[in-house]
Design an enzyme around this catalytic site. Sequence first.
Site: not given
Length: 495
Positions: A111-114, A117
Amino acid sequence: MYYVSTRNKEDRRTASEAIEKGLAIDGGLMTPEVLPKLSHNALDTMKDMSYQQRAVYVMNSYLDDFTSSELTSFASKAYGGNKFDVKEVAPVRQVDGNTYCLELWHGPTCAFKDMALQMLPHLLTASLKKNQENKTVCILVATSGDTGKAALEGFRDVDKTRILVFYPKDGVSAIQELQMNTQEGENVGVCSVVGNFDDAQTGVKKLFSDEKLREQLAERGFFLSSANSINWGRVLPQIVYYISAYCDLMRDEKIQKGDPINVCVPTGNFGNILAAYYAREMGVPIKRLICASNSNNVLTDFLKSGIYDRNRTFYNTMSPSMDILISSNLERLLFALSDHDDAQVREYMAELGQTGRYEVDKTIKEKLGKLFSAGYCDDAETQKVIGAMWKEHHYLIDPHTAVAFDVLDQYRKESGDDTPAIVVSTASPFKFCDNVLGSLGVTQLAEGTDVLDQLSELTGIPAPAPLAALKDKSVRFTGSVTKDHMVDQVLEMLR
Ligand SMILES: *Cc1c(COP(=O)(O)O)cnc(C)c1O
């Protein structure tokens, strides 16, 4: 360059202080005092760079107290090696003549949170060193699914950090739960909370304001911090990919330098689209910022009317990461559009707290209209878009991305504006197999992780390796607590 609180611009901090603290003392968000502008040849310079080099170039202009060599090392740890399954990190894929898709889900948790994060832990631990903080930081996260796993993976085995994630027992998909419960690393903890996301979130907020807990932890050498998208260290890495996408289109001669583009972003907490706004302010020729929501369309109404009103029905949709009624990062936009009028922002936020509603003044309303368009898409339409995209373009997309494609389509029909547009794709379709299979007409779903193979066989597309590997991972965390016992869990973990 200094960072100031959106609620008090006298509260000035260095970048490392802003990242270490996460939130300003008054509850405001730390925000750059002035936005750096790209120099006139910056896009040409970055055009032939790798993603990592572009990240260093952009982040350098925001982080005075970090050296280029530090940032180079962080970028290579965050995006290099085989952390991402494509070497471009954030590839732009052409869908039709004037529509492109920016794929932000090639990282370790799909997911784009990577994108943020994977970078935040490096920024945070370096910030602690710079500010001579000797205690170990414990990151507490309440998650509705994607943030928790991305934060666990980002902080796993990072020196001087611990991370503890709480997720709602009844609020995450089976794949998401398995992703978290099988997390590896010596400094990680995962625990479910009886109830829904609000219960987990309220519980975590209570832990942050628990004075007694804070003292107990300080004695043991710990302090608490957050990896939530209100931390500047999460917004900044997101600015990079908008600039990177523009450079890719220039490099591949899809556009000439200076040509306008539109971007359409599936939005929840307003972090991702805010980064697009900052990229525009820095000088990327973005014409319109198109904000896409699901049935929780509080932002659609706000951007059209100037009235933010969270007093409405909450829907659980098939794009759960956008099931949100309070978009925290909107506060940074209000600060910018009011020309840093901190008193005004304070007032809006106080009204939001007391009545759940505020209306921005005429000046801000006009600016919103010039910059943003907005639309929303319900679950039935989302399914149609996933099906149609597969049928017409042989392109498999997840429900969040489908919402954005639909809203772009609506925008083009209403406005007649055919400017080349980038749709931001925020998750791998394999993260939401059930709904994607359903959208492709499958009625009999396989059990557990077998849905990954089912989607793979149907489409001929292999599941991303980190998801395919879930089958063979053993479950490490089975703990479950009620909201009132989360504090015991924290004390247990931080011995
Ligand atoms: C978090 C998330 C979003 C929403 O992003 P915001 O920055 O909160 O607006 C959209 N799609 C997916 C898949 C997400 O995980």
